[in-house]
Design a protein around this motif. Structure first.
Motif, PDB file in Angstrom:
ATOM      1  N   GLU A 101      26.239  11.630  75.309  1.00  0.00           N
ATOM      2  CA  GLU A 101      26.728  11.245  73.982  1.00  0.00           C
ATOM      3  C   GLU A 101      25.564  11.098  73.002  1.00  0.00           C
ATOM      4  O   GLU A 101      25.657  11.505  71.837  1.00  0.00           O
ATOM      5  N   LYS A 102      24.462  10.523  73.471  1.00  0.00           N
ATOM      6  CA  LYS A 102      23.288  10.384  72.620  1.00  0.00           C
ATOM      7  C   LYS A 102      22.781  11.751  72.178  1.00  0.00           C
ATOM      8  O   LYS A 102      22.483  11.962  70.999  1.00  0.00           O
ATOM      9  N   THR A 103      22.701  12.681  73.115  1.00  0.00           N
ATOM     10  CA  THR A 103      22.263  14.042  72.797  1.00  0.00           C
ATOM     11  C   THR A 103      23.189  14.685  71.785  1.00  0.00           C
ATOM     12  O   THR A 103      22.738  15.288  70.807  1.00  0.00           O
ATOM     13  N   TRP A 132      25.195  13.268  69.508  1.00  0.00           N
ATOM     14  CA  TRP A 132      25.084  12.685  68.171  1.00  0.00           C
ATOM     15  C   TRP A 132      23.784  13.062  67.490  1.00  0.00           C
ATOM     16  O   TRP A 132      23.773  13.380  66.297  1.00  0.00           O
ATOM     17  N   VAL A 133      22.685  13.055  68.214  1.00  0.00           N
ATOM     18  CA  VAL A 133      21.393  13.401  67.611  1.00  0.00           C
ATOM     19  C   VAL A 133      21.404  14.867  67.157  1.00  0.00           C
ATOM     20  O   VAL A 133      20.923  15.190  66.071  1.00  0.00           O
ATOM     21  N   GLN A 134      21.987  15.753  67.956  1.00  0.00           N
ATOM     22  CA  GLN A 134      22.037  17.165  67.588  1.00  0.00           C
ATOM     23  C   GLN A 134      22.936  17.420  66.380  1.00  0.00           C
ATOM     24  O   GLN A 134      22.685  18.335  65.601  1.00  0.00           O
ATOM     25  N   HIS A 135      23.982  16.618  66.222  1.00  0.00           N
ATOM     26  CA  HIS A 135      24.936  16.839  65.141  1.00  0.00           C
ATOM     27  C   HIS A 135      24.612  16.084  63.853  1.00  0.00           C
ATOM     28  O   HIS A 135      25.225  16.341  62.813  1.00  0.00           O
ATOM     29  N   LEU A 136      23.659  15.177  63.892  1.00  0.00           N
ATOM     30  CA  LEU A 136      23.310  14.401  62.694  1.00  0.00           C
ATOM     31  C   LEU A 136      23.035  15.266  61.459  1.00  0.00           C
ATOM     32  O   LEU A 136      23.551  14.973  60.384  1.00  0.00           O
ATOM     33  N   PRO A 137      22.256  16.332  61.587  1.00  0.00           N
ATOM     34  CA  PRO A 137      21.935  17.119  60.385  1.00  0.00           C
ATOM     35  C   PRO A 137      23.159  17.767  59.722  1.00  0.00           C
ATOM     36  O   PRO A 137      23.119  18.085  58.537  1.00  0.00           O
ATOM     37  N   LEU A 140      18.515   6.737  62.101  1.00  0.00           N
ATOM     38  CA  LEU A 140      19.822   6.748  62.745  1.00  0.00           C
ATOM     39  C   LEU A 140      19.719   7.357  64.146  1.00  0.00           C
ATOM     40  O   LEU A 140      20.324   6.850  65.089  1.00  0.00           O
ATOM     41  N   ALA A 141      18.924   8.405  64.292  1.00  0.00           N
ATOM     42  CA  ALA A 141      18.723   9.013  65.610  1.00  0.00           C
ATOM     43  C   ALA A 141      18.092   8.020  66.574  1.00  0.00           C
ATOM     44  O   ALA A 141      18.462   7.957  67.755  1.00  0.00           O
ATOM     45  N   LEU A 142      17.165   7.218  66.078  1.00  0.00           N
ATOM     46  CA  LEU A 142      16.542   6.182  66.911  1.00  0.00           C
ATOM     47  C   LEU A 142      17.571   5.152  67.357  1.00  0.00           C
ATOM     48  O   LEU A 142      17.597   4.748  68.521  1.00  0.00           O
ATOM     49  N   ARG A 143      18.437   4.749  66.440  1.00  0.00           N
ATOM     50  CA  ARG A 143      19.492   3.789  66.790  1.00  0.00           C
ATOM     51  C   ARG A 143      20.438   4.381  67.832  1.00  0.00           C
ATOM     52  O   ARG A 143      20.894   3.677  68.736  1.00  0.00           O
ATOM     53  N   VAL A 144      20.747   5.669  67.703  1.00  0.00           N
ATOM     54  CA  VAL A 144      21.598   6.340  68.691  1.00  0.00           C
ATOM     55  C   VAL A 144      20.914   6.290  70.055  1.00  0.00           C
ATOM     56  O   VAL A 144      21.525   5.928  71.064  1.00  0.00           O
ATOM     57  N   GLN A 145      19.622   6.649  70.101  1.00  0.00           N
ATOM     58  CA  GLN A 145      18.890   6.672  71.367  1.00  0.00           C
ATOM     59  C   GLN A 145      18.801   5.296  72.021  1.00  0.00           C
ATOM     60  O   GLN A 145      18.777   5.182  73.243  1.00  0.00           O
TER      61      GLN A 145
END
Length: 76
Positions: free
Chosen positions: A27-29, A31-36, A13-18
């Motif tokens: 926004e990418k940063t 979402w990736v930081q908040h995924l966990p 999912l992080a890859l898809r965000v990036q």
């Protein structure tokens, strides 16, 4: 409204965000930081947003999202 999207692992999912064309770098940063810390419902919503963005037919007629964002008045 329920979707049939199966939650995927956070790395994919992080890859898809990036790789998303719809999201700015900040926004990418975010979402990736908040995924966990996201719950399954939030992850499903993010997957839906990413899927919708991936299904857009990108052409030169679609303006750059970041350029549009600069035209929107920002609140003080």
């Amino acid at each position: 409204m329920k979707t049939n999207i199966i939650p995927m692992n956070h790395n994919l999912l992080a890859l898809r965000v990036q790789e998303s064309r719809l999201l700015t770098d900040s926004e990418k940063t975010y979402w990736v930081q908040h995924l966990p810390r996201m719950n399954p419902e939030q992850i499903t919503k993010l997957e839906t947003i990413l899927s919708q963005g991936e299904s857009l037919q990108w052409t030169s007629a679609i303006p750059n999202y970041q350029a549009i964002n600069t035209l929107i008045p920002q609140s003080a």
